[in-house]
Design an enzyme around this catalytic site. Structure first.
Site, PDB file in Angstrom:
ATOM      1  N   THR A  46       0.814  -1.218   0.000  1.00  0.00           N
ATOM      2  CA  THR A  46       0.000   0.000   0.000  1.00  0.00           C
ATOM      3  C   THR A  46       0.843   1.262   0.000  1.00  0.00           C
ATOM      4  O   THR A  46       0.533   2.238  -0.701  1.00  0.00           O
ATOM      5  CB  THR A  46      -0.921   0.008   1.236  1.00  0.00           C
ATOM      6  N   THR A  47       1.948   1.257   0.761  1.00  0.00           N
ATOM      7  CA  THR A  47       2.827   2.427   0.848  1.00  0.00           C
ATOM      8  C   THR A  47       3.471   2.748  -0.492  1.00  0.00           C
ATOM      9  O   THR A  47       3.877   3.888  -0.735  1.00  0.00           O
ATOM     10  CB  THR A  47       3.901   2.191   1.921  1.00  0.00           C
ATOM     11  N   TYR A 109     -13.159  -2.438  -0.750  1.00  0.00           N
ATOM     12  CA  TYR A 109     -14.399  -1.871  -1.296  1.00  0.00           C
ATOM     13  C   TYR A 109     -15.496  -2.912  -1.503  1.00  0.00           C
ATOM     14  O   TYR A 109     -16.663  -2.649  -1.206  1.00  0.00           O
ATOM     15  CB  TYR A 109     -14.154  -1.115  -2.619  1.00  0.00           C
ATOM     16  N   TYR A 135      -2.889  -9.580   4.906  1.00  0.00           N
ATOM     17  CA  TYR A 135      -2.769  -8.211   5.405  1.00  0.00           C
ATOM     18  C   TYR A 135      -4.156  -7.701   5.755  1.00  0.00           C
ATOM     19  O   TYR A 135      -5.015  -7.557   4.876  1.00  0.00           O
ATOM     20  CB  TYR A 135      -2.099  -7.339   4.344  1.00  0.00           C
ATOM     21  N   ARG A 140      -8.556   0.945   5.772  1.00  0.00           N
ATOM     22  CA  ARG A 140      -8.363   1.270   4.366  1.00  0.00           C
ATOM     23  C   ARG A 140      -9.216   0.414   3.443  1.00  0.00           C
ATOM     24  O   ARG A 140      -9.513   0.833   2.320  1.00  0.00           O
ATOM     25  CB  ARG A 140      -6.886   1.111   3.979  1.00  0.00           C
ATOM     26  N   LYS A 164      -0.112  -9.773   8.572  1.00  0.00           N
ATOM     27  CA  LYS A 164       0.212  -8.410   8.983  1.00  0.00           C
ATOM     28  C   LYS A 164      -1.079  -7.810   9.530  1.00  0.00           C
ATOM     29  O   LYS A 164      -2.041  -7.608   8.796  1.00  0.00           O
ATOM     30  CB  LYS A 164       0.728  -7.591   7.795  1.00  0.00           C
ATOM     31  N   ILE A 206       5.921  -4.916   9.728  1.00  0.00           N
ATOM     32  CA  ILE A 206       6.029  -4.411   8.349  1.00  0.00           C
ATOM     33  C   ILE A 206       5.737  -2.931   8.446  1.00  0.00           C
ATOM     34  O   ILE A 206       4.614  -2.518   8.713  1.00  0.00           O
ATOM     35  CB  ILE A 206       5.082  -5.162   7.402  1.00  0.00           C
TER      36      ILE A 206
END
Length: 308
Positions: A46-47, A109, A135, A140, A164, A206
């Site tokens: 994501t980062t 979503y 994850y 988010r 994670k 992480i």
């Protein structure tokens, strides 16, 4: 067998002023991570802004990371998505490129049911032989992977080995640790909860903070795991004000501003993300300077030489 113990750096993707991927800056950052003791590299998580990158760009970044790191530490590719078929194809691509493992976020979503999450992970992991880290980041994605479901997945899918956990609830993480003991490796997905999650049996983090302070995050995790819990606690508390600023706007907006201030990349994001507000950036820089004074953050000039 665990993919890694300690600190996994959730890498940004640096972009040039013209918006293209800056592979020169990316190489500098990858080599810095290795030099400062990072235990694993996570690329296109994501980062790394993968949702605004093309398939060719994601493939190029994963391939570049694999080649640059050259087996010195594991390279873990982010291949999650909200389409199960696409996530499976992305995972096969990363396997073909030589990634050591995969980080697969819950589908966002769509708001899948727990049964949908089970079948999603079963299908994606079943497409590859690589070890998979699930994850969970409900803030988010809009969906929460419950501890019971995570453990059910791990017990039924041989190559799903870890999670994670980036939920806001320590109570849920504790339940996950209890149910998953001996079945799932647990990594903190929140930089402000590294020590609390290690205390529950986690084996690492992480980390977004590791982009900025890789040695500090590595030392924090490894010292805790090796028994120097007081030193680890001090490092966690020392980093909390910077962590707060790194998440004062949506990730990776602040961390890119921080890395630009340290001389590691341009402060370029892809829309719909935009640069940090002036006042928040000022507060971020103040915290960076404080940690530089403590020796926990270094800045870089002239191709990566430290100016701390």
């Amino acid at each position: 067998m665990s993919l890694f113990r300690g600190c996994g750096a959730a890498m940004i993707t640096p972009f040039r002023a013209d918006g293209e991927v800056d592979f020169s800056a990316f190489e500098q950052m990858l080599l810095r991570q290795i030099k400062e003791g990072t235990d694993a590299i996570i690329v296109c998580g994501t980062t790394g802004e993968p949702s605004t990158m093309t398939d060719k760009e994601r493939e190029a970044c994963i391939s570049f990371a694999v080649e640059t790191v050259a087996h010195r530490i594991p390279v873990i590719a982010g291949t999650g998505g909200n389409c199960t078929k696409v996530a499976a194809e992305q995972s096969k691509m990363a396997e073909r490129l030589g990634a050591d493992g995969l980080l697969v976020v819950t589908p966002y979503y769509n708001k899948a049911t727990q049964e949908g999450l089970f079948q999603h992970y079963q299908t994606v992991a079943g497409a590859v032989k690589l070890p998979v880290i699930m994850y969970n980041v409900p803030s988010r994605t809009g969906v929460n992977l419950l501890p019971e479901t995570a453990v059910r997945i791990a017990k039924n899918v041989d190559n799903i080995i870890a999670i994670k956990e980036a939920g806001a609830s320590i109570a849920q993480t504790a339940k996950l640790a209890a149910l998953g003991e001996g079945v799932l490796d647990l990594y903190s997905g929140n930089d402000d909860q590294i020590i609390p999650i290690l205390s529950l049996g986690g084996i690492g983090v992480i980390s977004v903070l590791a982009n900025v302070a890789p040695k500090a995050v590595h030392d924090m995790t490894v010292e805790y795991l090796e028994g120097d819990r007081e030193r680890a606690r001090i490092l966690q508390l020392s980093c909390l004000p910077l962590i707060e600023q790194l998440f004062s706007e949506v990730n990776p907006i602040p961390v890119k501003a921080a890395l630009h201030h340290l001389g590691l990349c341009e402060n370029v994001l892809r829309l719909p993300l935009t640069p940090m507000g002036v006042e928040k950036e000022r507060m971020l820089v103040c915290e960076l300077e404080r940690l530089k004074h403590l020796g926990l953050v270094s800045c870089f000039v002239n191709g990566g030489e430290s100016c701390a």
